[in-house]
Motif scaffolding. Sequence first.
Motif, short mmCIF file in Angstrom:
data_model
loop_
_atom_site.label_atom_id
_atom_site.label_comp_id
_atom_site.label_asym_id
_atom_site.label_seq_id
_atom_site.Cartn_x
_atom_site.Cartn_y
_atom_site.Cartn_z
N ASP A 103 0.83 -1.21 0.00
CA ASP A 103 0.00 0.00 0.00
C ASP A 103 0.86 1.26 0.00
OD1 ASP A 103 -2.22 -1.62 0.06
OD2 ASP A 103 -2.60 -1.35 2.20
N ALA A 104 1.94 1.24 0.78
CA ALA A 104 2.82 2.41 0.85
C ALA A 104 3.48 2.68 -0.50
CB ALA A 104 3.87 2.22 1.93
N LEU A 105 3.91 1.63 -1.19
CA LEU A 105 4.53 1.80 -2.51
C LEU A 105 3.53 2.36 -3.52
CD1 LEU A 105 6.60 -1.50 -2.71
CD2 LEU A 105 7.54 0.82 -2.75
N LEU A 106 2.33 1.83 -3.52
CA LEU A 106 1.33 2.29 -4.48
C LEU A 106 0.95 3.75 -4.21
CD1 LEU A 106 -0.89 -0.90 -4.58
CD2 LEU A 106 0.49 -0.01 -6.47
N ALA A 107 0.83 4.12 -2.93
CA ALA A 107 0.49 5.50 -2.60
C ALA A 107 1.60 6.45 -3.03
CB ALA A 107 0.23 5.62 -1.10
N ALA A 108 2.86 6.05 -2.80
CA ALA A 108 3.98 6.92 -3.19
C ALA A 108 4.09 7.03 -4.70
CB ALA A 108 5.27 6.37 -2.60
N ALA A 109 3.82 5.94 -5.41
CA ALA A 109 3.90 5.96 -6.88
C ALA A 109 2.80 6.81 -7.50
CB ALA A 109 3.83 4.54 -7.42
N ALA A 110 1.70 6.97 -6.77
CA ALA A 110 0.58 7.75 -7.29
C ALA A 110 0.71 9.24 -7.04
CB ALA A 110 -0.73 7.24 -6.66
N GLN A 111 1.77 9.67 -6.37
CA GLN A 111 1.97 11.09 -6.12
C GLN A 111 2.18 11.84 -7.44
OE1 GLN A 111 5.34 11.31 -3.51
NE2 GLN A 111 4.23 10.50 -1.73
N PRO A 112 1.64 13.06 -7.54
CA PRO A 112 1.79 13.83 -8.79
C PRO A 112 3.26 14.00 -9.17
CG PRO A 112 0.19 14.87 -7.34
CD PRO A 112 0.82 13.77 -6.54
N GLY A 113 3.57 13.77 -10.42
CA GLY A 113 4.92 13.94 -10.93
C GLY A 113 5.81 12.73 -10.77
N GLY A 116 6.97 6.35 -10.20
CA GLY A 116 7.01 5.10 -9.46
C GLY A 116 7.59 5.32 -8.08
N ALA A 117 7.72 4.22 -7.35
CA ALA A 117 8.31 4.27 -6.01
C ALA A 117 8.96 2.93 -5.74
CB ALA A 117 7.23 4.56 -4.97
N LEU A 118 10.09 2.97 -5.04
CA LEU A 118 10.75 1.72 -4.67
C LEU A 118 11.19 1.76 -3.22
CD1 LEU A 118 13.88 2.77 -4.71
CD2 LEU A 118 13.82 2.10 -7.10
N ASP A 121 16.50 -0.42 1.55
CA ASP A 121 16.75 -1.32 2.67
C ASP A 121 17.39 -0.56 3.83
OD1 ASP A 121 19.43 -1.00 2.05
OD2 ASP A 121 19.61 -2.95 1.05
N LEU A 122 17.79 -1.28 4.86
CA LEU A 122 18.34 -0.64 6.05
C LEU A 122 19.64 0.11 5.79
CD1 LEU A 122 17.66 -3.35 8.80
CD2 LEU A 122 16.47 -1.18 8.43
N ASP A 123 20.33 -0.28 4.72
CA ASP A 123 21.58 0.39 4.36
C ASP A 123 21.36 1.53 3.36
OD1 ASP A 123 23.17 -1.28 5.98
OD2 ASP A 123 23.12 -2.85 4.43
N GLY A 124 20.09 1.83 3.05
CA GLY A 124 19.77 2.91 2.14
C GLY A 124 19.87 2.56 0.67
N ASP A 165 11.61 8.98 -12.47
CA ASP A 165 11.48 9.82 -11.29
C ASP A 165 10.77 9.00 -10.22
OD1 ASP A 165 11.01 11.67 -9.34
OD2 ASP A 165 10.04 13.15 -10.64
N LEU A 166 11.53 8.47 -9.28
CA LEU A 166 11.02 7.51 -8.32
C LEU A 166 11.05 8.04 -6.90
CD1 LEU A 166 12.86 4.33 -9.67
CD2 LEU A 166 10.51 5.04 -10.18
N ALA A 167 9.96 7.82 -6.18
CA ALA A 167 9.95 8.09 -4.74
C ALA A 167 10.62 6.93 -4.01
CB ALA A 167 8.51 8.27 -4.26
N ARG A 168 11.14 7.20 -2.83
CA ARG A 168 11.74 6.17 -2.00
C ARG A 168 10.86 5.91 -0.79
NH1 ARG A 168 14.63 7.33 -6.51
NH2 ARG A 168 16.49 5.98 -6.63
N VAL A 169 10.69 4.62 -0.47
CA VAL A 169 9.87 4.21 0.67
C VAL A 169 10.76 3.40 1.61
CG1 VAL A 169 7.92 2.79 1.42
CG2 VAL A 169 7.72 4.20 -0.65
N ASP A 170 10.80 3.79 2.87
CA ASP A 170 11.58 3.06 3.86
C ASP A 170 10.90 1.71 4.11
OD1 ASP A 170 13.00 2.07 5.98
OD2 ASP A 170 12.61 3.75 7.33
N ALA A 171 11.58 0.64 3.79
CA ALA A 171 10.99 -0.69 3.89
C ALA A 171 10.96 -1.21 5.31
CB ALA A 171 11.77 -1.67 3.00
#
Length: 314
Positions: A103-113, A116-118, A121-124, A165-171
């Motif tokens: 859900d978090a990935l889909l919400a971030a990918a749907a942000q204007p502009g 996608g979103a990926l 990991d803990l090491d960034g 242009d990808l958003a980052r999501v803390d996994a």
Amino acid sequence: MTAYDVIVLAGGAAKRLGGADKPGVRVGGRALLDRVLAACDGAARTVVVGDRRPTARPVLWTREVPQGGGPLAALGAGLRLTSADHVLVLSADLPFLGPGTVDALLAAAAQPGREGALCTDLDGRDQPLVAAYRAEPLRRELALIATEHGNLAGLPLRLLTAELDLARVDAGPDAAFDCDTWDDIAAARARIREHGAVLDEWITSVKNELGIDLDVDTGVLLDLARDAAHGVARPAAPLTTFLVGYAAARASAGAGPDEAAAAVAEASRKATALALRWEAEAAEAAESAKSAGQGGDTAGGAKPDTGREGTGTP
């Protein structure tokens, strides 16, 4: 919620596992592939790129050309079978991926502009196979890469992600944990048995094994089992919870998951009240016996047997 299709890449060679069938390796009693499929069961269409195998729910199958052509080739093959505006892309070796991360990935990918979103990991580090993409820019970039290089086989994923242009999501600590080695498998198997997670993991595994779509309050059932064990007898705990489940199934036959969960709660309430009544009666009986003993009589009021006086019987 954003409508989406999902592509699961399950055709790798698993060289670090000695060529083992990685998607079929079991963690917590479930195949890795099935654990991933459970996290994205809201997909309109699920495409698995890999060899056909039994799965916990229906999927579409395809293979990259050539087989073993790598993740970009596999992604291109899977994308041809999707039609949604958003595509979730996952590897098949993510034992702890959950619906919350999806859900978090889909919400971030749907942000204007955003395209996608990926996850990171803990090491960034970016995890392009724990990601959600807009389908149109994904198709565009794959086509451009194929034109530039002649095909997609053997090419690294960074050629794709560098152009989007990808958003980052803390996994978090677990969502992007993948199983590349037998040490990873061992760590995953140990992690699900940790005290704070083992019950949730077990209940989820049982529900998947039995095909049950039911969200119940496990705390209520555990309290019921405790009360039945203490108030009646230890074997009463599993038998009572079984009867509660049976009663709830009868009461909610033909109803949906919400009604079934409510039926479990109501049956648990009734059985708990009964167990507490048994416990109260046992306490009263014990108190009565104690009082009778202090008065010199048995619980039944009879005097102790002192022999038959006056008859000569000892």
